[in-house]
Design an enzyme around this catalytic site. Structure first.
Site, PDB file in Angstrom:
ATOM      1  N   GLU A  44      45.445 -31.414   0.857  1.00 10.90           N
ATOM      2  CA  GLU A  44      46.881 -31.391   1.135  1.00 10.90           C
ATOM      3  C   GLU A  44      47.542 -32.526   0.362  1.00 10.90           C
ATOM      4  OE1 GLU A  44      48.358 -30.886   5.344  1.00 10.90           O
ATOM      5  OE2 GLU A  44      49.012 -32.945   5.020  1.00 10.90           O
ATOM      6  N   THR A  73      53.464 -33.275   5.128  1.00  7.41           N
ATOM      7  CA  THR A  73      54.689 -34.037   5.412  1.00  7.41           C
ATOM      8  C   THR A  73      55.918 -33.225   5.001  1.00  7.41           C
ATOM      9  OG1 THR A  73      53.350 -35.936   4.705  1.00  7.41           O
ATOM     10  CG2 THR A  73      55.552 -36.421   5.462  1.00  7.41           C
ATOM     11  N   LYS A 133      48.185 -29.896  14.347  1.00 10.41           N
ATOM     12  CA  LYS A 133      47.815 -31.237  13.912  1.00 10.41           C
ATOM     13  C   LYS A 133      48.152 -32.211  15.045  1.00 10.41           C
ATOM     14  CE  LYS A 133      49.015 -32.440   9.758  1.00 10.41           C
ATOM     15  NZ  LYS A 133      49.789 -32.863   8.567  1.00 10.41           N
TER      16      LYS A 133
END
Length: 213
Positions: A44, A73, A133
């Site tokens: 990622e 993000t 997450k």
């Protein structure tokens, strides 16, 4: 995703999602090459710094069909759209945003939203998250995760934020399906002369620990 491994499958099989945050310049290719060679097939790229889109495009090109590349993000639909155009095939966020989840759901894009409290976790899962997450994973640690596992036995947890080579396995033991590991694995040290061989060594330690359970 043409020829590439299904993202969630890749994260589960690797037992880790490796997060790249920062500018690694011309070492980027070597870094991602090492990650894949050492068994980490899900990467990622954090969107909160200037060259993220170029990095996504570059890595996607270099690792075609060998790894799955996503954007992390991601705070807005606009950002998600740009990341997907650059080649990302999953979207990670530090938070749970229903409209972003709906955007991903409609596009068939796996979304990994961040959540911390039981209410947030449930909202993320109800909104169509592919994995949740648990962010930040520290200082609550494996013990916090173990407590969440009771009421949510079937939600795939991906603890991220404070996960290290040393504590990663403890999160799996506590019930995570995989861990998100960032600068604790791919830190600024990789830019030093010996950095790449140190990275390979750290990858091997992490990989072994995640499989020793």
């Amino acid at each position: 995703v043409g020829g590439a491994m299904e993202p969630i499958q890749a994260i589960r099989e690797s037992r880790a999602l490796i997060i790249l945050r920062g500018d690694f310049g011309d070492r980027l290719k070597d870094i991602t090459q090492i990650l894949v060679e050492e068994g980490f097939l899900a990467i990622e790229v954090a969107m909160n710094f200037p060259h993220a889109l170029e990095q996504i495009a570059q890595i996607t090109q270099a690792l075609k069909g060998r790894a799955t590349i996503g954007a992390g993000t991601v705070l807005s639909i606009e950002e998600a759209r740009r990341a997907l155009e650059a080649g990302a095939c999953f979207i990670g966020s530090p938070h749970t945003d229903e409209s972003l989840l709906a955007f991903c759901r409609e596009g068939g894009i796996p979304a990994i939203p961040g959540a911390f409290t039981p209410s947030e976790i449930w909202r993320a899962w109800q909104g169509g998250a592919a994995m949740v997450k648990i962010f930040p994973a520290m200082p609550g640690g494996p013990e916090y995760l173990r407590n969440l596992r009771g009421p949510f036995p079937d939600i795939p947890f991906l603890p991220t934020g404070g996960v290290t080579v040393e504590n990663a396995a403890a999160f799996l033991s506590a019930g995570a399906v995989a861990v998100g590991v960032g600068s604790a694995l791919v830190g600024s040290y990789v830019m030093a002369p010996e950095g790449l061989s140190q990275l390979r060594e750290a990858c091997r330690r992490l990989y072994r620990s995640l499989r020793a359970l």
